[in-house]
Write an enzyme that holds these catalytic residues in place. Structure first.
Site, PDB file in Angstrom:
ATOM      1  N   ASP B 120       0.800  -1.231   0.000  1.00 35.37           N
ATOM      2  CA  ASP B 120       0.000   0.000   0.000  1.00 35.37           C
ATOM      3  C   ASP B 120       0.828   1.275   0.000  1.00 35.37           C
ATOM      4  O   ASP B 120       0.272   2.370  -0.024  1.00 35.37           O
ATOM      5  CB  ASP B 120      -0.870   0.065   1.267  1.00 35.37           C
ATOM      6  N   LYS B 171       0.569   2.811  19.201  1.00 33.52           N
ATOM      7  CA  LYS B 171      -0.401   3.888  19.463  1.00 33.52           C
ATOM      8  C   LYS B 171      -0.142   4.627  20.779  1.00 33.52           C
ATOM      9  O   LYS B 171      -0.941   4.563  21.722  1.00 33.52           O
ATOM     10  CB  LYS B 171      -1.822   3.311  19.453  1.00 33.52           C
ATOM     11  N   ASP B 227       0.419   5.770   2.968  1.00 33.33           N
ATOM     12  CA  ASP B 227      -0.250   4.474   2.847  1.00 33.33           C
ATOM     13  C   ASP B 227      -1.546   4.749   2.088  1.00 33.33           C
ATOM     14  O   ASP B 227      -2.454   5.391   2.616  1.00 33.33           O
ATOM     15  CB  ASP B 227      -0.541   3.939   4.250  1.00 33.33           C
TER      16      ASP B 227
END
Lengths: 414, 369
Positions: B120, B171, B227
């Site tokens: 991607d 994250k 991406d």
């Protein structure tokens, strides 16, 4: 000899027609290229026997002078505007100017509400009235749906004679699907009934020391005349099946425009400045690019500029407005001197009556729903509004002279 | 220097093509994601071309879905580039590490390091620099990292000044670093001993252990990175790509009347009179843009037609779709293959499935089945 009276109310009335009525008084708002009440004037002037048209309202004489003089020239009939000193209601103004109506002793007069649109069948109405020698008033009636009928004056008739046995204005529960169109023929003796009503009102006014009613001259033609006459064999109703609509909200202007355009196809010039999908009215002084595509149901006013590649449908474009290249305007009213930028989209939601229900009328929905949200309606650009290029204006109302800088959806922009 | 270039020539590459590409639906309902054209070239070809440029001679595609389509379309295209294409079929999705185990034989056929990349990713591919950087530190692996504005959405990479990676943090709630894994690696064959033939995540089950062993380095990417796996990022990536194209080689970009900013137009496309195209627009082969259309920040795929006076901003128009006259489309609207949008409609953030004809406006974002 016959006469006609057109009741146009005053600036305090017709507020649901805002913001269109902020710039032009509602009676003069152009529908299918001519002022709303010119359609009334034209219907009256077509009758040979009709010698005078009296317009009664609370607008200043100044406001109406130009229109009256234009009508005078166009139709060769006596037209006068009579200004009420204060809003007197649908009956009060007429009664106040009764001597003007009686002058010359006409055999009857038409009474037309200024805020209705119709294919006025005045001749038939007059014959119907003439045939019934004891008739004081004949009402033009039309069929409505059960649900919608309660928003109008409802009538019950004696089937053989068509005399109105019961009349009620905006009932709380269902009475009849036959409704009052606000178009009448009256014999001069109607003033006798009005005098009696007037006297009753005076009695109440003076016995209440002036506290009971806002103005002693105020009278409603529906409440104080029609309701009194119902069941006396002096009130009749002729039912029509031709098109009829009220013009209350701005949205109804688009609906009325479509029907008047259809009625007045003969009015439309054969020369087409661009691709036209009928019915369309384009004022001869409008400047329309040949690559534009216009219609159906569009009125383009005087001095309007329509640039290349523009698409307009189901809309009214008022005098001197400009629609720039590649823009799309649908279900909208573009105000005087307003301008729509290139590649912009001005779009409203049609508020036509439900076509799948026979006899359905305009719903005249309020601006806001019960949750306080804006009901989808046509998009309206007030006078002098500027819509920038490449934006979208969806179901919005823009008050006059606002210069927008971005897109808006479902908003009123003050 | 000649010698090191020759060495590069022996490098292999594995591209993680993977599954259904659901995030790029409705486009991927018609074509496997790697074949969807980004800036008029299948996403995968951008990567293969960059690999070839760096001297790669064998590309292994790890696929689990619609491999036949890809094999048919890509083999011919790629052979022109002088690179051999090998398909490694997964019977079940093996994650981001498992496919390496499946292709173990191919990857360990030589002692040279090999590239691994997610399919991607679109960027200024830095394969030559990556190989050089990798050889210089001499450890088992190097991953490319890139700077992002909102690192809390990703896993961030913490490393020393020389590039040696200390740890990965998924994250992070508090700001620790703005460098994230860019989805491109170079690994020595020895790394294969850390990977089993099962669904396995290279990010979670391989790299952290390599970092602990001091065997993993990070190289910072210069230039843009995106991406492009979902429509919004696909369009953002296109803007970045066109900007970079302008800096590198503006001759590929279209220059003519009615064009604003960076615009890529295939020579077989036709553009009508009075249009305004751009900035940031890609128009594919055999596309027809009729007179008076305005298109901004959009990709129009092969064979589509945008009719007169239409206005498009932030849209992907699928293959052979037709956008009607005076249509307004915006806000990340994606038309699948062969969609028809009737005249004068408004489509706001519509995701329209293939072969659909739309006759009513879509005023709020929604999926049209």
């Amino acid at each position: 000899m016959l006469k006609a009276v057109i009741l146009i109310g005053g600036p305090q009335k017709g507020t649901r027609f805002r913001p269109l009525s902020l710039d032009t008084p509602k009676p003069l708002f152009p529908i299918a290229g001519i002022p709303l009440i010119q359609h009334h004037v034209e219907a009256c002037a077509k009758l040979e026997a009709c010698k005078e048209i009296l317009i009664i309202g609370a607008y200043t004489t100044n406001t109406m002078a130009q229109f009256v003089s234009d009508m005078q020239k166009e139709y060769h009939v006596i037209i006068r505007y009579l200004q009420e000193f204060t809003p007197l209601g649908t009956g009060g103004g007429l009664y106040h100017f009764r001597d003007q109506v009686r002058a010359g002793n006409p055999s009857a007069f038409f009474l037309l509400n200024g805020d209705v649109c119709a294919d006025f069948p005045l001749k038939e109405l007059w014959h119907f009235h003439e045939e019934r020698t004891n008739a004081l008033v004949t009402i033009m009636g039309t069929e409505a749906t059960r649900q919608q009928s309660v928003h109008y004056g409802c009538m019950v008739r004696e089937p053989a004679t068509k005399s109105v046995t019961h009349y009620v204005e905006k009932p709380n529960s269902y009475v009849s699907t036959l409704i009052n169109c606000g178009v009448y023929v009256c014999s001069l003796q109607v003033f006798q009934t009005m005098a009696e009503s007037f006297q009753r009102k005076q009695d109440v006014f003076y016995s209440g020391n002036g506290q009971t009613s806002p103005d002693s001259g105020y009278m409603s033609f529906e409440q104080d005349v029609l309701m009194q006459l119902a069941g006396t064999n002096k009130l009749y109703a002729m039912q029509v099946t031709t098109w009829w609509s009220q013009v209350k909200t701005a949205g109804s202007a688009i609906y009325a425009n479509r029907h008047y355009l259809e009625l007045h196809r003969d009015r439309v010039s054969k020369e087409t400045p661009c691709t036209i999908l009928p019915d369309v009215f384009v004022h001869p002084t409008a400047n329309v690019d040949s690559t534009a595509v216009i219609g159906p149901n569009v009125s383009i006013g005087a001095g309007v500029t329509i640039k290349a590649g523009v698409r307009i449908k189901e809309s009214i474009v008022l005098n001197n407005a400009t629609v720039n290249e590649h823009a799309l305007v649908m279900y909208s009213v573009v105000g005087q001197e307003a301008s729509v930028g290139e590649w912009s989209r001005v779009e409203g939601t049609p508020s036509d009556p439900d076509p799948n229900k026979p006899f359905a009328k305009m719903d005249n929905t309020p601006l806001f729903n019960t949750d306080g949200r804006l009901n989808p309606s046509i998009t309206i650009l007030g006078a002098g509004v500027v819509v920038p290029a490449e934006t979208i204006l969806l179901n919005s109302i823009v008050l006059p002279h606002k210069h927008l800088t971005r897109s808006f959806k479902h908003e009123i922009i003050l | 220097m000649c010698g090191s270039d020759k060495k590069l020539g022996e490098i292999r590459a594995l591209i993680l093509v993977g599954g259904y590409g659901t995030r790029l639906r409705p486009l991927t309902l018609s074509r496997p994601k790697p074949l969807v054209e980004f800036a008029n070239k299948p996403i995968l070809l951008h990567q293969i071309e960059a690999l070839v440029e760096a001297g790669v001679t064998q590309v292994i595609l790890a696929v689990s879905y619609r491999a036949d389509d890809m094999e048919r379309e890509l083999t011919e295209e790629v052979s022109k580039l002088g690179v051999s294409l090998t398909f490694s079929h997964e019977n079940e999705p093996l994650g981001t590490a498992g496919p390496l185990a499946l292709a173990r034989e191919l990857l360990s056929a030589s002692p040279e390091p090999f590239f691994v990349l997610n399919s991607d990713v679109i960027c200024d591919f830095p394969f030559k620099e990556l190989a050089k950087f990798h050889r210089n530190h001499g450890k088992e692996g190097t991953i490319v990292v890139t700077k992002v504005e909102e690192p809390s959405k990703y896993g961030v990479v913490l490393y020393k000044e020389d590039g040696q990676i200390d740890s990965f943090i998924e994250k992070p709630q508090e700001f620790i670093s703005n460098k994230i894994n860019a989805g491109m690696y170079i690994l020595n064959p020895s790394v294969l001993s850390r990977i089993e033939l099962r669904p396995m995540s290279i990010e979670k089950e391989v790299f952290p252990f390599m970092a602990t062993d001091g065997q993993l380095f990070a190289m910072e990417l210069q230039g843009f990175w995106m991406d492009v796996g979902q429509p919004k990022d696909f369009l953002t990536g296109m803007c970045l790509y066109l900007t970079s194209l302008r800096q590198k080689n503006s001759k590929q970009l279209y220059d003519g009347t009615g064009v604003v900013g960076n615009v890529l137009i295939d020579p077989t496309a036709t553009i009508g009179k009075g249009c305004r195209i751009g900035p940031n627009v890609t128009i594919g082969p055999d596309v027809v843009i009729e007179d008076g259309a305005c298109i901004k920040r959009s990709t129009i795929l092969r064979g589509a037609c945008v009719r007169q006076h239409a206005w498009l901003d932030g849209c992907i128009v699928g293959w052979r779709s037709v956008v009607g006259r005076w249509v307004r489309m915006e806000n990340c609207t994606v038309l699948g293959e062969d969609v028809i949008v009737k005249d004068e409609l408004y489509v706001n953030g519509g995701q329209v499935l293939p072969h659909k004809s739309i006759a009513m406006s879509v005023p709020e974002p929604q999926i049209i089945m």
